[in-house]
Design a protein around this motif. Structure first.
Motif, mmCIF file in Angstrom:
data_model
loop_
_atom_site.group_PDB
_atom_site.id
_atom_site.type_symbol
_atom_site.label_atom_id
_atom_site.label_comp_id
_atom_site.label_asym_id
_atom_site.label_seq_id
_atom_site.Cartn_x
_atom_site.Cartn_y
_atom_site.Cartn_z
ATOM 1 N N ASN A 1 78.823 -3.202 20.435
ATOM 2 C CA ASN A 1 77.622 -2.296 21.064
ATOM 3 C C ASN A 1 78.032 -0.753 20.957
ATOM 4 O O ASN A 1 79.045 -0.671 21.541
ATOM 5 C CB ASN A 1 77.263 -2.852 22.387
ATOM 6 N N VAL A 2 77.408 0.042 20.453
ATOM 7 C CA VAL A 2 77.418 1.542 20.295
ATOM 8 C C VAL A 2 76.269 2.239 20.758
ATOM 9 O O VAL A 2 75.179 1.743 20.607
ATOM 10 C CB VAL A 2 77.713 1.926 18.880
ATOM 11 N N THR A 3 76.404 3.419 21.346
ATOM 12 C CA THR A 3 75.263 4.021 21.877
ATOM 13 C C THR A 3 75.699 5.709 21.794
ATOM 14 O O THR A 3 76.812 5.997 21.319
ATOM 15 C CB THR A 3 75.097 4.175 23.482
ATOM 16 N N GLY A 4 74.740 6.481 21.773
ATOM 17 C CA GLY A 4 74.961 7.821 21.706
ATOM 18 C C GLY A 4 74.481 8.411 20.281
ATOM 19 O O GLY A 4 73.356 7.795 19.720
ATOM 20 N N ASN A 5 74.845 9.819 20.011
ATOM 21 C CA ASN A 5 74.391 10.539 18.638
ATOM 22 C C ASN A 5 75.429 10.783 17.950
ATOM 23 O O ASN A 5 75.395 11.853 17.157
ATOM 24 C CB ASN A 5 73.379 11.562 19.290
ATOM 25 N N THR B 1 61.311 5.983 9.440
ATOM 26 C CA THR B 1 62.141 4.567 9.054
ATOM 27 C C THR B 1 63.244 4.665 9.914
ATOM 28 O O THR B 1 63.806 5.326 10.397
ATOM 29 C CB THR B 1 62.334 4.625 7.634
ATOM 30 N N LEU B 2 63.449 2.987 9.745
ATOM 31 C CA LEU B 2 64.812 2.643 10.636
ATOM 32 C C LEU B 2 66.133 3.653 9.855
ATOM 33 O O LEU B 2 66.929 3.787 10.710
ATOM 34 C CB LEU B 2 64.995 1.152 10.254
ATOM 35 N N GLN B 3 66.002 3.856 8.738
ATOM 36 C CA GLN B 3 67.085 4.497 8.300
ATOM 37 C C GLN B 3 67.408 5.885 8.968
ATOM 38 O O GLN B 3 68.295 6.375 9.024
ATOM 39 C CB GLN B 3 67.091 4.653 6.812
ATOM 40 N N ASP B 4 66.136 6.485 9.257
ATOM 41 C CA ASP B 4 65.916 7.684 10.007
ATOM 42 C C ASP B 4 66.516 7.635 11.337
ATOM 43 O O ASP B 4 67.296 8.484 12.020
ATOM 44 C CB ASP B 4 64.733 8.319 9.866
ATOM 45 N N ALA B 5 66.364 6.207 11.951
ATOM 46 C CA ALA B 5 66.518 6.195 13.431
ATOM 47 C C ALA B 5 68.301 5.817 13.574
ATOM 48 O O ALA B 5 68.641 6.019 14.760
ATOM 49 C CB ALA B 5 65.918 4.998 13.716
ATOM 50 N N MET B 6 68.827 5.099 12.500
ATOM 51 C CA MET B 6 70.125 4.758 12.635
ATOM 52 C C MET B 6 70.782 5.010 11.492
ATOM 53 O O MET B 6 70.394 4.936 10.361
ATOM 54 C CB MET B 6 70.386 3.342 12.829
ATOM 55 N N ILE B 7 72.094 5.396 11.431
ATOM 56 C CA ILE B 7 72.880 5.650 10.050
ATOM 57 C C ILE B 7 74.120 4.972 10.119
ATOM 58 O O ILE B 7 75.095 4.974 10.980
ATOM 59 C CB ILE B 7 73.343 7.416 10.075
ATOM 60 N N ASN C 1 76.011 5.240 13.907
ATOM 61 C CA ASN C 1 75.620 6.118 14.610
ATOM 62 C C ASN C 1 74.103 5.729 14.919
ATOM 63 O O ASN C 1 73.275 5.758 14.119
ATOM 64 C CB ASN C 1 75.270 7.582 13.639
ATOM 65 N N PRO C 2 74.027 5.275 16.060
ATOM 66 C CA PRO C 2 72.707 4.506 16.574
ATOM 67 C C PRO C 2 71.481 5.876 16.952
ATOM 68 O O PRO C 2 70.293 5.392 17.134
ATOM 69 C CB PRO C 2 72.816 4.113 17.860
ATOM 70 N N MET C 3 71.923 6.997 16.600
ATOM 71 C CA MET C 3 71.025 8.200 16.890
ATOM 72 C C MET C 3 70.029 8.074 18.194
ATOM 73 O O MET C 3 68.937 7.731 18.309
ATOM 74 C CB MET C 3 69.983 8.173 15.779
ATOM 75 N N ASN C 4 70.905 8.289 19.185
ATOM 76 C CA ASN C 4 70.342 8.073 20.747
ATOM 77 C C ASN C 4 69.547 6.870 20.779
ATOM 78 O O ASN C 4 68.813 6.693 21.883
ATOM 79 C CB ASN C 4 69.401 9.440 20.904
ATOM 80 N N THR C 5 70.306 5.716 20.452
ATOM 81 C CA THR C 5 69.466 4.479 20.983
ATOM 82 C C THR C 5 70.931 3.506 21.250
ATOM 83 O O THR C 5 71.974 4.030 21.173
ATOM 84 C CB THR C 5 68.944 3.786 19.855
ATOM 85 N N SER C 6 70.620 2.315 21.701
ATOM 86 C CA SER C 6 71.809 1.432 21.787
ATOM 87 C C SER C 6 71.766 0.472 20.614
ATOM 88 O O SER C 6 70.690 0.006 20.147
ATOM 89 C CB SER C 6 71.801 0.635 22.984
ATOM 90 N N ALA C 7 72.811 0.168 19.835
ATOM 91 C CA ALA C 7 72.837 -1.030 18.642
ATOM 92 C C ALA C 7 74.044 -1.825 18.656
ATOM 93 O O ALA C 7 75.034 -1.438 19.217
ATOM 94 C CB ALA C 7 72.820 0.008 17.308
ATOM 95 N N THR C 8 73.789 -3.093 18.317
ATOM 96 C CA THR C 8 74.585 -4.195 18.121
ATOM 97 C C THR C 8 75.068 -3.994 16.696
ATOM 98 O O THR C 8 74.347 -4.013 15.633
ATOM 99 C CB THR C 8 73.919 -5.393 18.270
#
Length: 181
Positions: free
Chosen positions: A102-106, A47-53, A74-81
């Motif tokens: 824009n945030v990236t990382g884990n 789920t998306l909730q698993d993919a980003m917090i 926490n974008p969980m190893n992706t890039s998020a706006t």
């Protein structure tokens, strides 16, 4: 002896041909002769909730007309706006970009947004949101109330009354001077 060798070669050839043909032919039921259904492995659902917090944290710097919205993403190893939704109800209605947007990382990244132009004495709701290639996920709702204008104290009322009295006295004096009394 020649015959035995020929038979072994023939059997080996037939077995090899069967091994190549088995994956190409559908499996059939021995009872009905109809093809068996193909069963594929179950897909893994992430789920998306698993993919980003996201976490919406308390607002700060709350005044009569402004507040600072806070959260972590926490974008969980992706890039998020990252952004905030806000409004007078949990239907929100307005969006404001977070800083950084824009945030990236884990690891969780603290984000905020300065919200201005608010009405004094009103309760506002807000939540953090983040969008990445998987979609959009939101944090929990938070709320805050803007402060109200201070009520004048007794000494301030005295100064206001004195100011009004001076204006009235000055106006009467000017009127008397014009009339010549």
């Amino acid at each position: 002896m020649k015959q035995t060798m020929k038979t072994r070669f023939h059997i080996s050839f037939v077995l090899a041909a069967l091994l190549f043909l088995i994956p190409l032919t559908p499996l059939t039921s021995l009872a009905s002769g109809s093809p068996l259904p193909v069963v594929s492995p179950s897909p893994i659902h992430v789920t998306l909730q698993d993919a980003m917090i996201q976490e919406t944290t308390a607002a700060s710097g709350i005044g009569m007309n402004s507040a600072i919205l806070n959260g972590t993403a926490n974008p969980m190893n992706t890039s998020a706006t990252v952004f905030f939704e806000w409004g007078l109800t949990t239907a929100y209605g307005s969006t404001l970009a977070a800083s950084p947007s824009n945030v990236t990382g884990n690891t969780p990244v603290a984000v905020s947004a300065n919200l201005t132009g608010l009405a004094p004495g009103a309760t506002y709701h807000f939540r953090i949101g983040a969008t990445n290639p998987c979609g959009t996920a939101y944090g929990a709702d938070q709320s805050f109330s803007t402060s109200v204008p201070p009520v004048p104290t007794l000494s301030q009322w005295g100064l206001i009354a004195l100011g009004v009295l001076l204006v009235i006295t000055a106006t009467v004096s000017i009127q008397k001077w014009r009339v010549g009394v």
